[in-house]
Design a protein around this motif. Structure first.
Motif, mmCIF file in Angstrom:
data_model
loop_
_atom_site.group_PDB
_atom_site.id
_atom_site.type_symbol
_atom_site.label_atom_id
_atom_site.label_comp_id
_atom_site.label_asym_id
_atom_site.label_seq_id
_atom_site.Cartn_x
_atom_site.Cartn_y
_atom_site.Cartn_z
ATOM 1 N N THR A 187 4.355 -4.360 2.731
ATOM 2 C CA THR A 187 3.038 -3.736 2.883
ATOM 3 C C THR A 187 2.910 -3.136 4.276
ATOM 4 O O THR A 187 3.815 -3.257 5.109
ATOM 5 C CB THR A 187 1.912 -4.758 2.704
ATOM 6 N N ARG A 188 1.758 -2.558 4.553
ATOM 7 C CA ARG A 188 1.415 -2.172 5.915
ATOM 8 C C ARG A 188 0.399 -3.152 6.487
ATOM 9 O O ARG A 188 -0.103 -2.956 7.590
ATOM 10 C CB ARG A 188 0.849 -0.755 5.940
ATOM 11 N N TYR A 189 0.095 -4.217 5.730
ATOM 12 C CA TYR A 189 -0.869 -5.199 6.172
ATOM 13 C C TYR A 189 -0.177 -6.367 6.859
ATOM 14 O O TYR A 189 0.987 -6.656 6.588
ATOM 15 C CB TYR A 189 -1.662 -5.740 4.978
ATOM 16 N N LEU A 190 -0.917 -7.068 7.696
ATOM 17 C CA LEU A 190 -0.408 -8.275 8.321
ATOM 18 C C LEU A 190 -0.676 -9.495 7.444
ATOM 19 O O LEU A 190 -0.004 -10.511 7.567
ATOM 20 C CB LEU A 190 -1.058 -8.481 9.697
ATOM 21 N N SER A 191 -1.671 -9.398 6.567
ATOM 22 C CA SER A 191 -2.079 -10.544 5.767
ATOM 23 C C SER A 191 -1.452 -10.490 4.376
ATOM 24 O O SER A 191 -0.833 -9.512 3.990
ATOM 25 C CB SER A 191 -3.597 -10.591 5.664
ATOM 26 N N ILE A 192 -1.648 -11.567 3.630
ATOM 27 C CA ILE A 192 -1.088 -11.684 2.284
ATOM 28 C C ILE A 192 -1.711 -10.641 1.350
ATOM 29 O O ILE A 192 -2.924 -10.457 1.335
ATOM 30 C CB ILE A 192 -1.338 -13.096 1.724
ATOM 31 N N ARG A 193 -0.880 -10.038 0.538
ATOM 32 C CA ARG A 193 -1.319 -9.104 -0.498
ATOM 33 C C ARG A 193 -0.632 -9.478 -1.791
ATOM 34 O O ARG A 193 0.530 -9.861 -1.788
ATOM 35 C CB ARG A 193 -0.994 -7.660 -0.122
ATOM 36 N N THR A 194 -1.361 -9.334 -2.915
ATOM 37 C CA THR A 194 -0.802 -9.754 -4.196
ATOM 38 C C THR A 194 -0.725 -8.654 -5.243
ATOM 39 O O THR A 194 -0.170 -8.863 -6.316
ATOM 40 C CB THR A 194 -1.610 -10.922 -4.790
ATOM 41 N N ARG A 195 -1.280 -7.492 -4.946
ATOM 42 C CA ARG A 195 -1.278 -6.418 -5.938
ATOM 43 C C ARG A 195 -0.197 -5.395 -5.630
ATOM 44 O O ARG A 195 -0.031 -4.998 -4.476
ATOM 45 C CB ARG A 195 -2.647 -5.744 -5.976
ATOM 46 N N PRO A 196 0.519 -4.923 -6.647
ATOM 47 C CA PRO A 196 1.602 -3.968 -6.395
ATOM 48 C C PRO A 196 1.146 -2.723 -5.648
ATOM 49 O O PRO A 196 1.905 -2.197 -4.823
ATOM 50 C CB PRO A 196 2.093 -3.621 -7.809
ATOM 51 N N ASN A 197 -0.071 -2.248 -5.893
ATOM 52 C CA ASN A 197 -0.508 -1.014 -5.235
ATOM 53 C C ASN A 197 -0.841 -1.206 -3.765
ATOM 54 O O ASN A 197 -1.178 -0.246 -3.068
ATOM 55 C CB ASN A 197 -1.693 -0.377 -5.985
ATOM 56 N N GLU A 198 -0.756 -2.442 -3.286
ATOM 57 C CA GLU A 198 -0.945 -2.706 -1.861
ATOM 58 C C GLU A 198 0.385 -2.698 -1.104
ATOM 59 O O GLU A 198 0.398 -2.887 0.112
ATOM 60 C CB GLU A 198 -1.638 -4.055 -1.679
ATOM 61 N N TYR A 199 1.454 -2.481 -1.827
ATOM 62 C CA TYR A 199 2.783 -2.451 -1.228
ATOM 63 C C TYR A 199 3.297 -1.023 -1.187
ATOM 64 O O TYR A 199 3.162 -0.276 -2.164
ATOM 65 C CB TYR A 199 3.740 -3.359 -1.998
ATOM 66 N N VAL A 200 3.878 -0.665 -0.064
ATOM 67 C CA VAL A 200 4.286 0.718 0.165
ATOM 68 C C VAL A 200 5.771 0.930 -0.098
ATOM 69 O O VAL A 200 6.173 1.955 -0.643
ATOM 70 C CB VAL A 200 3.953 1.133 1.613
ATOM 71 N N TYR A 201 6.566 -0.038 0.302
ATOM 72 C CA TYR A 201 8.022 0.102 0.200
ATOM 73 C C TYR A 201 8.568 -0.921 -0.791
ATOM 74 O O TYR A 201 8.152 -2.080 -0.795
ATOM 75 C CB TYR A 201 8.677 -0.107 1.570
ATOM 76 N N TRP A 202 9.537 -0.475 -1.586
ATOM 77 C CA TRP A 202 10.106 -1.320 -2.632
ATOM 78 C C TRP A 202 11.630 -1.249 -2.607
ATOM 79 O O TRP A 202 12.204 -0.190 -2.324
ATOM 80 C CB TRP A 202 9.622 -0.867 -4.007
#
Length: 124
Positions: free
Chosen positions: A99-114
């Motif tokens: 992600t570009r976030y520092l905190s936990i994210r659980t949804r695929p659309n919150e992730y930028v790189y795969w």
């Protein structure tokens, strides 16, 4: 830009273990929270686990809690997913994501790189 490459997948019997690795390259890795997702044939991609940029925070899907452990080594630009007590329902392609976030994210659309994914098959 961040490039992610997963490894460590394979075929294992139920009750066995595997450790997935995700090697990152490109822009700063240590400032991004990272996650693992999986996708089984005919199903949507689902959240498995995530870890904060510092490694101090982790989060797991209920289906893997107590069996999987996520960790990261920022010095090696690598995230790991230790999977124990594997079940046939864990069979899927596993993806590492950033992600570009520092905190936990659980949804695929919150992730930028795969990453490209690694196959995990658990036989009964």
């Amino acid at each position: 830009q961040v490039q992610l490459v997963e490894s460590g997948g394979g075929l294992v019997q139920a009750g066995g273990s595997l450790r997935l690795s995700c090697a990152a390259s490109g822009r700063s890795f240590s400032s991004a929270s990272m996650g693992w997702f999986r996708q089984a044939p005919g199903k949507e991609r689902e959240f498995v686990s995530a870890i904060t940029w510092s490694g101090g925070g982790t989060y797991y899907a209920d289906s893997v809690k107590g069996r999987f452990t996520i960790s990261r080594d920022n010095a090696k630009n690598t995230v790991y997913l230790q999977m124990n007590s594997l079940k046939p329902e864990d069979t899927a392609v596993y993806y590492c994501a950033a992600t570009r976030y520092l905190s936990i994210r659980t949804r695929p659309n919150e992730y930028v790189y795969w990453g490209q994914g690694t196959q995990v098959t658990v036989s009964s």
